[in-house]
Design an enzyme around this catalytic site. Structure first.
Site, mmCIF file in Angstrom:
data_model
loop_
_atom_site.group_PDB
_atom_site.id
_atom_site.type_symbol
_atom_site.label_atom_id
_atom_site.label_comp_id
_atom_site.label_asym_id
_atom_site.label_seq_id
_atom_site.Cartn_x
_atom_site.Cartn_y
_atom_site.Cartn_z
ATOM 1 C CE LYS A 1 -5.902 0.171 6.823
ATOM 2 N NZ LYS A 1 -7.217 0.463 6.249
ATOM 3 C CG ASN A 2 -8.006 -3.431 5.183
ATOM 4 O OD1 ASN A 2 -8.008 -2.344 5.764
ATOM 5 N ND2 ASN A 2 -7.651 -3.570 3.919
ATOM 6 N NE ARG B 1 -14.764 3.386 0.250
ATOM 7 C CZ ARG B 1 -15.837 3.585 -0.493
ATOM 8 N NH1 ARG B 1 -16.151 4.790 -0.892
ATOM 9 N NH2 ARG B 1 -16.599 2.579 -0.853
ATOM 10 C CB CYS C 1 -11.681 7.940 -1.751
ATOM 11 S SG CYS C 1 -10.351 6.784 -1.570
ATOM 12 N NE ARG D 1 -12.032 2.912 -1.870
ATOM 13 C CZ ARG D 1 -11.185 2.673 -0.882
ATOM 14 N NH1 ARG D 1 -10.333 3.592 -0.508
ATOM 15 N NH2 ARG D 1 -11.199 1.539 -0.242
ATOM 16 C CB VAL E 1 -13.459 -5.872 0.528
ATOM 17 C CG1 VAL E 1 -13.233 -6.036 2.026
ATOM 18 C CG2 VAL E 1 -12.442 -6.674 -0.267
ATOM 19 C CG ASP F 1 -5.069 -2.604 -0.011
ATOM 20 O OD1 ASP F 1 -5.413 -1.680 -0.762
ATOM 21 O OD2 ASP F 1 -5.767 -3.016 0.934
ATOM 22 N NE ARG G 1 -6.202 6.089 6.669
ATOM 23 C CZ ARG G 1 -6.498 5.621 5.464
ATOM 24 N NH1 ARG G 1 -6.014 6.173 4.390
ATOM 25 N NH2 ARG G 1 -7.311 4.579 5.330
HETATM 26 C C1 UD1 Z 1 -11.341 -2.683 0.869
HETATM 27 C C2 UD1 Z 1 -10.087 -2.431 1.678
HETATM 28 C C3 UD1 Z 1 -9.046 -1.728 0.830
HETATM 29 C C4 UD1 Z 1 -8.774 -2.533 -0.436
HETATM 30 C C5 UD1 Z 1 -10.083 -2.849 -1.170
HETATM 31 C C6 UD1 Z 1 -9.870 -3.801 -2.349
HETATM 32 C C7 UD1 Z 1 -10.782 -2.184 3.976
HETATM 33 C C8 UD1 Z 1 -10.988 -1.287 5.141
HETATM 34 N N1 UD1 Z 1 -10.440 -1.605 2.835
HETATM 35 O O1 UD1 Z 1 -11.853 -1.423 0.460
HETATM 36 O O2 UD1 Z 1 -7.845 -1.606 1.604
HETATM 37 O O3 UD1 Z 1 -7.957 -1.775 -1.296
HETATM 38 O O4 UD1 Z 1 -11.011 -3.485 -0.271
HETATM 39 O O5 UD1 Z 1 -9.273 -4.981 -1.922
HETATM 40 O O6 UD1 Z 1 -10.925 -3.384 4.094
HETATM 41 N N2 UD1 Z 1 -17.299 -0.677 -5.738
HETATM 42 C C9 UD1 Z 1 -18.428 -0.281 -6.410
HETATM 43 N N3 UD1 Z 1 -19.586 -0.120 -5.692
HETATM 44 C C10 UD1 Z 1 -19.651 -0.368 -4.351
HETATM 45 C C11 UD1 Z 1 -18.483 -0.785 -3.683
HETATM 46 C C12 UD1 Z 1 -17.324 -0.944 -4.403
HETATM 47 O O7 UD1 Z 1 -18.403 -0.053 -7.628
HETATM 48 O O8 UD1 Z 1 -20.734 -0.209 -3.771
HETATM 49 C C13 UD1 Z 1 -16.036 -0.853 -6.496
HETATM 50 C C14 UD1 Z 1 -14.905 0.052 -6.020
HETATM 51 O O9 UD1 Z 1 -14.980 1.332 -6.595
HETATM 52 C C15 UD1 Z 1 -13.686 -0.717 -6.489
HETATM 53 C C16 UD1 Z 1 -14.121 -2.182 -6.309
HETATM 54 O O10 UD1 Z 1 -15.538 -2.168 -6.237
HETATM 55 O O11 UD1 Z 1 -13.451 -0.485 -7.858
HETATM 56 C C17 UD1 Z 1 -13.568 -2.851 -5.085
HETATM 57 O O12 UD1 Z 1 -13.786 -2.022 -3.951
HETATM 58 P P1 UD1 Z 1 -14.073 -2.632 -2.504
HETATM 59 O O13 UD1 Z 1 -13.611 -4.056 -2.488
HETATM 60 O O14 UD1 Z 1 -15.468 -2.339 -2.127
HETATM 61 O O15 UD1 Z 1 -13.099 -1.758 -1.612
HETATM 62 P P2 UD1 Z 1 -13.337 -1.324 -0.113
HETATM 63 O O16 UD1 Z 1 -14.198 -2.316 0.585
HETATM 64 O O17 UD1 Z 1 -13.716 0.100 -0.065
#
Ligand code: UD1
Length: 428
Positions: free
Chosen positions: A22-23, A101, A125, A130, A173, A315, A407
């Site tokens: 999915k990701n 998201r 969320c 996030r 990510v 995850d 999902r």
């Molecule tokens: C993606 C994955 C999710 C997984 C997560 C961490 C998808 C669709 N989703 O989510 O399943 O749990 O990676 O491996 O691929 N953060 C900030 N500022 C930002 C962005 C992120 O502070 O602008 C923080 C987040 O709050 C969190 C950390 O960075 O604490 C990691 O989040 P992130 O890797 O961005 O998660 P997602 O990309 O949303």
């Protein structure tokens, strides 16, 4: 609303095909915004999130057709054709972005291709605040002007994006996807430091290279990108889902079974393999997947921190916790990525687990027996942890709000039933 009924106690034995990730599928679909050419993705999982993103992309003017498995074709999943000949609309509205998201990630490609984007902030969320500050920082470094008005990010780059040196202060990510997708069409060179190196980022980068992008350092935490003026279409197959793999590995570990996870890729599992082995579950790497079994040995407690790849993935944290509820001792599981990702604890307690929370750490004291109960899914990964516990609990576990499961897990009840579990979907 559908529910999942599990009558626990059966060992899992057999073979489970692992679906496309999915990701990886979601950002790969978003990549189609970068080219007027046709992008053909295969091994696309049939999931509610994929269908929702399809609607969001159609709203931007992408033409999408989906075909099932062709005669003679092996593997699972759909073949999806995406064609963004013209971008009809550069706005991603709140009604859609708030439901998933990852749809916020259209910001980078829309800016890169059209020089403008108006994308709703994703909002709250269930697993934490996030924020998207790192996404916005990356777009600004690439030369975009950004304002926030009425809950929307309004970004413009009338002269086009310009290559930049982007250093993330933590691993994200989503922000890495955003920066990469924007930089491939920027003028000049971009370096992304402290980039996420999750396999899904590598998959997207490899697809972009097929489309004509110039990217070095793929699969590392330092990506170097030389911008090109346009990208063409391509064909790409989505990598197998490492989180689904870890989840079914834990189902097998929990029930003391023996399963082949077909098409799983061991290189994508990082610390999951080591943690499973420390927990007393055997993982054998085969040509066609991973064999996971626990025949007779007790489940051993583990100490695990969630970390970015190749560390243990957040995850899979809820699933590991479910498995450790029946370990032969006390496990310590620390969540370092998301601050509110312990909602499964209360539901696992309803099945008789003994878990205590101390800030970001869960102390999981193994119990001899779980007993079935009605429980509620709270988010995607939390809900599947209830399935794992239910598979080992005596009697009946009824999980409601299974739309969370849908999902991210394709035909979960069929995959588990085929291996001898007593799992059924109760409609309505
Ligand atoms: C993606 C994955 C999710 C997984 C997560 C961490 C998808 C669709 N989703 O989510 O399943 O749990 O990676 O491996 O691929 N953060 C900030 N500022 C930002 C962005 C992120 O502070 O602008 C923080 C987040 O709050 C969190 C950390 O960075 O604490 C990691 O989040 P992130 O890797 O961005 O998660 P997602 O990309 O949303």
């Amino acid at each position: 609303m559908d529910r999942i009924r599990i009558r626990g106690g059966n060992r899992l034995n057999g073979s489970i095909p692992i679906s496309g990730a999915k990701n990886a599928a979601l950002p790969l679909m978003i990549v189609s915004l970068l080219t007027p050419g046709a992008l053909t993705l295969s091994n696309v999982p049939r999931l509610a999130d994929v269908r929702l993103l399809q609607r969001i992309l159609q709203n931007h003017g992408i033409d999408i057709t989906v075909a099932g498995k062709r005669a003679g074709q092996t593997g699972m999943g759909d073949v999806m054709h995406l064609s963004a000949k013209d971008i009809a609309d550069t706005t991603a509205p709140y009604e859609l972005v708030s439901r998933m998201r990852a749809s916020f990630w259209v910001l980078g490609p829309l800016l890169a291709r059209c020089g403008e984007a108006k994308v709703s902030l994703p909002g709250g969320c269930a697993i934490g605040t996030r924020p998207v500050d790192m996404h916005l920082m990356a777009m600004e470094r690439l030369g975009a002007q950004i304002t926030i008005e009425n809950g929307y990010v309004i970004a413009t780059a009338k002269q086009g994006l310009k290559g930049a040196h982007i250093v993330f202060d933590k691993v994200s990510v989503g922000a890495t996807h955003a920066a990469l997708m924007a930089a491939v069409l920027a003028q000049g060179d971009t370096i992304i430091e402290n980039a996420a190196s999750e396999p899904e980022i590598g998959d997207v980068a490899e697809c972009l290279v097929k489309m004509g992008a110039k990217i070095e350092g793929i699969h590392t935490s330092a990506l170097r990108i030389r911008g090109v003026t346009s990208l063409s279409g391509a064909e790409h197959s989505v990598i197998p889902d490492r989180i689904e793999t870890g989840t079914y590995a834990m189902c097998a570990g929990m029930t003391g079974g023996d399963v082949l996870l077909k098409d799983a890729n061991a290189n994508h599992l990082g610390a999951v393999i080591d943690v499973m082995q420390r927990a007393g579950v055997t993982v054998d790497i085969k040509n066609d997947g991973l064999r996971i079994y626990r025949n007779g040995a007790a489940l051993e407690p583990v100490r695990v921190d969630t970390e970015p790849f190749p560390g243990f993935p957040t995850d899979c944290q809820a699933q590991l916790m479910a498995m450790m509820t029946m370990a032969n001792g006390t496990s310590m599981i620390r969540e370092t990525i998301f601050e509110n990702r312990f909602m499964h604890v209360q539901e696992l307690a309803r099945l008789g687990s003994d878990i205590h929370l101390y800030g970001d750490t869960a102390e999981v004291r193994g119990v001899k027996k779980l007993t079935g109960a009605p429980v509620m899914a709270t988010d995607l990964r939390a809900s599947v942890s209830l399935v794992i516990a239910g598979l080992a609990a005596a009697g009946e576990t009824m999980i409601s709000r299974v739309y969370h499961l849908d999902r991210g897990f394709e035909t979960l009840e069929d995959k588990l039933s085929a291996c001898g579990a007593d799992v059924a979907r109760i409609s309505g």
